[in-house]
Every structure is written in C-alpha cells, then in structure tokens.
Design an enzyme around this catalytic site. Structure first.
Site, PDB file in Angstrom:
ATOM      1  N   LYS A 177       0.770  -1.160   0.075  1.00  0.00           N
ATOM      2  CA  LYS A 177       0.109   0.073   0.050  1.00  0.00           C
ATOM      3  C   LYS A 177       0.946   1.389   0.057  1.00  0.00           C
ATOM      4  CE  LYS A 177      -4.439  -2.025   2.097  1.00  0.00           C
ATOM      5  NZ  LYS A 177      -3.700  -3.312   1.587  1.00  0.00           N
ATOM      6  N   ASN A 296     -14.408  -1.939   9.095  1.00  0.00           N
ATOM      7  CA  ASN A 296     -13.678  -1.457   7.817  1.00  0.00           C
ATOM      8  C   ASN A 296     -13.775  -2.710   6.781  1.00  0.00           C
ATOM      9  OD1 ASN A 296     -12.709   1.121   8.596  1.00  0.00           O
ATOM     10  ND2 ASN A 296     -11.376  -0.076  10.049  1.00  0.00           N
ATOM     11  N   GLU A 336      -9.818   0.866  -5.856  1.00  0.00           N
ATOM     12  CA  GLU A 336     -10.781   1.449  -4.688  1.00  0.00           C
ATOM     13  C   GLU A 336     -10.385   2.868  -4.652  1.00  0.00           C
ATOM     14  OE1 GLU A 336     -10.809  -1.066  -1.378  1.00  0.00           O
ATOM     15  OE2 GLU A 336     -11.565  -2.966  -2.356  1.00  0.00           O
ATOM     16  N   GLU A 349      -6.688   2.113  -2.805  1.00  0.00           N
ATOM     17  CA  GLU A 349      -5.542   0.957  -2.711  1.00  0.00           C
ATOM     18  C   GLU A 349      -6.111  -0.180  -4.088  1.00  0.00           C
ATOM     19  OE1 GLU A 349      -5.882  -2.113   0.266  1.00  0.00           O
ATOM     20  OE2 GLU A 349      -8.215  -2.099   0.213  1.00  0.00           O
ATOM     21  N   ASN A 351      -6.545  -3.664  -5.401  1.00  0.00           N
ATOM     22  CA  ASN A 351      -6.598  -5.104  -5.161  1.00  0.00           C
ATOM     23  C   ASN A 351      -6.212  -5.950  -6.274  1.00  0.00           C
ATOM     24  OD1 ASN A 351      -7.191  -5.169  -2.261  1.00  0.00           O
ATOM     25  ND2 ASN A 351      -9.147  -4.259  -2.926  1.00  0.00           N
ATOM     26  N   ARG A 353      -6.394  -8.975  -7.422  1.00  0.00           N
ATOM     27  CA  ARG A 353      -7.174 -10.247  -7.450  1.00  0.00           C
ATOM     28  C   ARG A 353      -8.747 -10.193  -7.771  1.00  0.00           C
ATOM     29  NH1 ARG A 353      -9.788  -9.331  -2.958  1.00  0.00           N
ATOM     30  NH2 ARG A 353      -9.167  -8.148  -1.046  1.00  0.00           N
ATOM     31  N   PHE A 410     -20.474  -7.332  16.171  1.00  0.00           N
ATOM     32  CA  PHE A 410     -20.108  -8.097  15.253  1.00  0.00           C
ATOM     33  C   PHE A 410     -19.260  -9.208  15.592  1.00  0.00           C
ATOM     34  CE2 PHE A 410     -21.633  -4.213  13.729  1.00  0.00           C
ATOM     35  CZ  PHE A 410     -22.995  -4.610  12.968  1.00  0.00           C
TER      36      PHE A 410
END
Length: 730
Positions: A177, A296, A336, A349, A351, A353, A410
């Site tokens: 990152k 997040n 993103e 960032e 990703n 994948r 959560f």
C-alpha cells in the site's frame, strides 16, 4: 497468410535467390542482391505485419487442469466456471475442511496441512507439492490467502505452472500500500493526504498523526479485508491503534509495516473493476458501491452507485485504467476509491485479485469475470471492448452473510449449521444468486473467515433488486451459530439506505450504541398478527374440519396474539373452499380486515399472502403456547392463546434470570492473546481487560463499569470457548 502475400513473397524470394547465386563477395552479387531486396522489401514488410498481427504477444496456452488454492464459496465458484470451460479441477484442504463442499465438488482433492492457515492454505511448499502431485497446469488463488503473494507467483513460474492472475511484478507494485500510493500519484491518480513512511513505533505514530492532522487512519501496508486498520481521533488512540494494527498485520499477513493517512469523514467507498490482458489492453467496468461496512470490512455492495454520475464514473474508470497500464496489469483487479460528498475521489488501494463482491459486476454486465481471467491467463486478447465493458444492465445487490453476532459488535461466531436452506427465486420476476461453500452440517471454524455465503439479487431498477434481496434474506434458513441476516435485513429496510443516503459511517451513525433488532412498525405488526392467526388456524385444522362436518360453527374465532408484552385481540373468519387444506381467512385486527391466503407452512417457516403481498416468517422454536419467530429482521416471541388462556396466564410467575454481570466471558471461541489485569486491581469503564483473537481479528475486551478484579480465571495463550469465564469481579 493471405494468398496475395504468399505470391509476392515467393516472387521476391525467387529474385533474391537468383541474385545471390553468383560468386560471394563479387560486386555483381552485391548490386543484384540490393536490387532484389529492394523489390522484395515491401512484400516482406507486408507479410511480417500480417504475421505479427497473428502472433503478437505470448502464444495461446492450453490449460486443462486448475488447482484452486483456496476454500469455501470462492473455491466452488471458481470451479464452476472451470468446469464450464471443460477444465479438470483440484481442491486443496486443511484438516477441518476434509469433508467440506469445495473438496467434494472438485475432481481431485489434496490435503495440505492442519487447521491454522499458515500451515495449510498459506503453506506455499504444501500447495506446490499438491500441484506436482496432480499435474495441475494452472492455479487460481481466489481471494485472500496466496492471491496477492508475488513470491508464490514466481515459484509457479519456475515450475512452468500458469498463475490465473496478474504478474508477480504487478502484485508486488500494487500489493504494497505504501508503494502503490506513490505509484498512483506518479500516474496522475488522485491520492489521500498522508505520510507513506513506515511507522517505527507508538511514539512515531503519534508524531506523524499530529503532522497529518486528526482524525487519521492507520493501515497495514500488506493489509486487506479490514484487518490491520484503525481510526484514531487523538494521540492516545493512535498509540493503541498502532499496537493493535501492528499485531494484526503480523498475524494475518506476516508483515507488520503500518502507515498513516488523513481519515476522510463521511466518505463513500466506490471501486472500479478493471480487466487487462497480456497484449496491453485494459478496460474498466461499472462502479461498485461498497460503503456499508463494519470493522472496515464490507457487508453490503451494489452496482452501480446511486451517487456516481456519468462524468465521475468515466473519470474514475480512466484513472483506474491508467494505473493498471502503469504496471502492465493483466487479469482481474480492482481500484478502490474514497469519494467525498462533492464527488471528489481519492485512491485508496488496488486489489490485484478477484474481489468478494465481483458477482454484482457480473450481474449488471453479463460478463463472467473468472472466465475472462482464465482466457487472459491462456494468453488470449480481451474480446470485451471498453464500450461493452462499461454497459450497465439493471441493478444488482449483494449481502455478505456472516456467522457473527451483530448485537455484540459483530463478534465472529463458530459452530455447526444444524439446519440450512438457501433462498431461490420464486418467480421469473426475481433473480437470486447464492454463492456458498457450505451445506447443512457444515462447521463454521474459528480458524478462517466466518463468511457463510453471499446473496446476490438483480432487478431492472434498484427498488426491484432491493425488494428481491429483502425477500431472499427473509427466506434464508440458517440454524446453528448466530448470524447477521437480521442485521442485514434491518439495514436494507432503513429509509436512508432505501434512498441511497449512505457512507462508510452508516452503521456507526445509525446504531451508535450498537445494533439491536428494530421494533416493528404498526403495519408490520398487523401483517405479522395476520400471519400468526393463519398459523394458529392451520394447527387447529383437523378440529375445524370436524366442525365444518356439522358439529357446529367455529367462526368467527377470537384469539389473543401477544408480540412480546403487547396483547392483540383478533377475530378470524374462514373463507375455506371445498379443499379443507386451502386456508383463506379474514383477520380483523385493530379494526382493520386483512385477507390472508396460505402458500406453504412447514415446521421451520411459512409463506402467505396478506392483502396480495407475499410475506415470509421463519419459525425458530416452538414455545408452550406459541413460537419464537424471525420476521423481517426481528426475532420475537409470539403467544397464541384463547381469551381464557390469556386471562389465566397473567397469574403465572415469570422465570428467574441468573445474574452473570460480575464476570467477563469470552464473547466467542478464540485465542486469549493477553490479560491486562490481575487479582485485586481496580478498573474503570473502558479499561482494557483482555485481548481475544478469532478469525485473525484482535478484539479488545473492556470494562463496562468500575470493578475490582476478584480473580483471573483463564490463562493467556490458551484457546477459550465462547462464554468461558476469563475474569471474575467482586
């Protein structure tokens, strides 16, 4: 080669052959060869241009057997496309996954190690051994685990095995990152203000945070999936956030590097799907809205976004493509962004994948992203043009179903799925897709991510996709570990969500004291009462049938229906037809008449039409005179009594509840990383008591009031089951 080109080339070469037939080194040779080559050169250039158009880029590979280096729903999803393409499939599995769905779905399966992921799914040597043992010629990594591990990709290349994903260099460039933000900035992509230097320790973190300006976000450089991320609003929170992020990053990624950037308040999380090939082609697809998050980590996604206009969509897409081209990106990837209320967007960032939420993009584009990944890996050019890739057809929504307790912040749960039934489309007007890797009897393990499945719905418009998602969640039967379906159901029913008024702070703002099942509206209560009246009559049907045979009239029937502590007197009249099994009732409640028609009633759920609207109610547990039910996200105790029973029940004593307030219990099964208190110590509200790790997330357990510690019962470093006492208080 075209015939005209063949003829021209033949003539040119014939002339050149004649020219070189003289003695070598003679002036005649040189003169005649030069003339012949001059004549042949245009033909030669024409032929080589045509040849290069055919052979440009790497040769096409024939991939026949794919090893999926993952587990659960993504392994099953990848294998489905592989089988559609005629490929053989290989699964890998750890000890607790020996009998899992993805293992039985594959053509072959190889054991790769014990439960901890570092010894199985992250064990590169074990995965490589499985590849050699099965002669797999390609590997799809899914997401997570080794999907963004450049070293793994290089080792596959050394074996001559194709990685169905981007190159090692692209993964290395974008997977870090810190480095990816520098590269994004150099590529002209909008970036968030912050410090990209690696944070050394807590004091360094506090200093950088002061310089950047609060609030700040601390992030693991190698992170993803919400792990290794914390928001800090002051120096004290920054120091604690660094400590927790650093520990999570090492545990999850083996890389403890942390960086800090300014936290943008009230942002939307919008991402752009890109797809590139080995020929330099990159296209972007419609955006995904992923703003509903807890810890997040995304829980609800949709495509497209109600907030993004065509101008912003195009600008984001073009920047995403520019970044992908900067690293010569090939395969599926996601860029993103955070988008503020003015539609200004900032790179978050990339990703490198396949994303968890890729089904919503597939739903609105009609493209199979896994199939495109496999074709690109074979060396094929993208057949999808930019105009085709950007087309938006309808609206799609995805809900991630997790084994977690929304009422306890959560916290991830584990356990066996005692009963499990996925929703299906009830008519041609609905489109419901469930990506899962579980079945009835499957175990949700403490060692891996607690996601059970993804429920995806599609509609011509957002409202129809949303209605289908509500209906699908209502009909999703999950018995065993606590799950988040009621939470998901209540969020998508919230007026702000329905209007698209959301941000990444939605959960914190709408449930500041934690989520609790919402109270039913008056209309919802009346519909539920009508459903319960139908359920009561269906139970009494044999008795009522006898009454219809001439033993007297049972109608109208009076009934007291209690929802929690509220009693409702209802009057029921039958509209039974010739078939005694066909239940059609009129239910009078609150001076309103509702028409109720039975669709189906099973021991665990019922469907019925109320005033022409199809409703569902899950029956969780039978009570002495009623049921515990799940209705539109709310779990309720319903009593069904005659007026006489209701009058007599008021004299019954309520059960005595045991007081568990003087202990700290493990909210879930996990590893007790540390205990911060000792016997005799006094603690204040908010003080840290212990840290429990489960599913790679570190959870700080804090005091809820002032206490004096009586005893520390559990030992650090041990695995404690859910509800195990960790600390006792005086």
């Amino acid at each position: 080669m075209p015939i005209s080109s063949q003829l021209l080339l033949s003539l040119a070469l014939k002339g050149a052959t004649r020219a070189v037939s003289g003695p070598r080194g003679s002036s005649t040779f040189a003169r005649e060869f030069g003339a012949a080559w001059g004549n042949a050169r245009p033909c030669w250039m024409l032929w080589t241009r045509e040849l290069s158009s055919v052979q440009e880029g790497p040769p096409i590979k024939k991939l026949e057997k794919v090893l999926v280096a993952n587990r659960g729903e993504i392994a099953v999803r990848v294998m489905r496309t592989a089988k559609k393409l005629g490929m053989k499939t290989v699964a890998v599995y750890s000890e607790p996954d020996a009998n899992s769905v993805h293992v039985r779905f594959a053509d072959e399966a190889v054991f790769v190690g014990p439960a901890p992921s570092v010894k199985s799914y992250l064990n590169v040597d074990a995965i490589l051994a499985a590849i050699r043992a099965t002669n797999a010629d390609c590997v799809h990594p899914g997401y997570g685990f080794l999907s963004e591990n450049a070293t793994f990709v290089k080792k596959l290349e050394a074996l001559g095995v194709t990685f169905i994903g981007p190159t090692a260099s692209a993964i290395a460039a974008m997977g870090d990152k810190i480095e990816s933000k520098r590269l994004a900035k150099d590529s002209g992509v909008n970036t968030i203000p912050g410090c990209q230097d690696v944070i050394i320790d807590e004091e360094h973190a506090a200093k950088i945070a002061r310089d950047v300006g609060f609030p700040v976000m601390l992030k693991a450089s190698a992170g993803g999936g919400g792990k290794g991320m914390r928001i800090a609003w002051n120096e004290a929170e920054t120091k604690e956030a660094f400590r927790l992020c650093h520990a999570e990053a090492i545990s999850s990624f083996g890389d403890g590097r942390i960086f800090i950037e300014r936290y943008i308040e009230q942002p939307r999380h919008i991402e752009i799907q890109v797809m590139g090939d080995a020929h330099g082609n990159v296209v972007y697809m419609p955006e995904r809205e992923c703003s509903i998050q807890r810890r997040n980590q995304k829980v609800l996604e949709e495509a497209p976004s109600v907030f993004i206009d065509e101008e912003t969509r195009k600008a984001m897409g073009e920047q995403a493509v520019a970044l992908a081209k900067a690293v010569q990106y090939q395969s599926s990837g996601t860029v993103e962004f955070l988008v503020d209320k003015f539609r200004k967007f900032y790179f978050l960032e990339m990703n490198t994948r396949l994303q968890v939420e890729h089904p919503v993009t597939e739903s609105v584009t009609g493209l199979d992203l896994v199939e495109l990944m496999m074709k690109v890996a074979r060396g094929e050019k993208l057949e999808v043009t930019q105009d085709r890739a950007a087309e938006i057809h309808g609206w799609a929504m995805e809900a991630r179903v997790y084994a977690e307790d929304p009422c306890r912040n959560f916290l991830p749960m584990s356990g066996r799925l005692r009963q499990y039934s996925e929703p299906v489309a009830r008519s041609s007007l609905e489109t419901v897709r469930v990506d899962s890797g579980v079945e009835e009897g499957s175990e949700i393990s403490i060692y891996y991510d607690p996601m059970i499945s993804k429920v995806v719905t599609w509609g011509l418009h957002r409202s129809s996709a949303l209605f289908s998602l509500e209906s699908a969640l209502d009909r999703y039967i999950i018995r065993g570990p606590v799950h988040n379906v009621p939470f998901l159901r209540s969020v998508i029913a919230h007026p702000d969500y329905a209007q698209g008024d959301i941000s990444t702070k939605f959960i914190q703002e709408h449930y500041p004291d934690g989520w609790r099942p919402p109270a039913l509206t008056l209309d919802q209560q009346e519909d539920l009462i009508a459903l319960m009246a139908l359920l009561y009559v269906s139970q009494k049907l044999p008795e009522l049938t006898k009454v219809r045979a001439g033993q007297g009239s049972a109608w109208p029937m009076d009934l007291v229906i209690s929802i929690g502590s509220e009693e409702h007197m209802v009057s029921i009249t039958s509209k039974l037809g010739e078939d005694p099994q066909e239940l059609f009732l009129e239910v009078d409640v609150n001076n309103k008449t509702k028409d109720v028609l039975k669709q189906s009633i099973k021991p665990w759920a019922m469907d019925a039409s109320v005033d022409g609207r199809l409703l569902n109610c899950q029956l969780l547990k039978r009570l002495p005179r009623g049921f515990k039910i799940l209705y539109q996200g709310s779990e309720l105790d319903i009593l069904l009594q005659t007026p006489l029973q209701a009058s007599l029940s008021k004299y019954m004593k309520p059960p005595v509840e045991e007081d568990f307030s003087k202990v700290l219990r493990a909210p879930m099964t996990g590893s007790l990383i540390s205990v911060a208190v000792t016997a005799g110590q006094e603690v204040q509200p908010g003080d840290e008591l212990a840290i429990l790790e489960a599913m790679k997330m570190r959870n700080v357990l804090r005091a809820d009031r002032s206490w004096k510690v009586k005893a520390v019962v559990a030992k650090e470093g041990t695995t404690v089951p859910a509800d195990e006492v960790i600390v006792e208080f005086e």
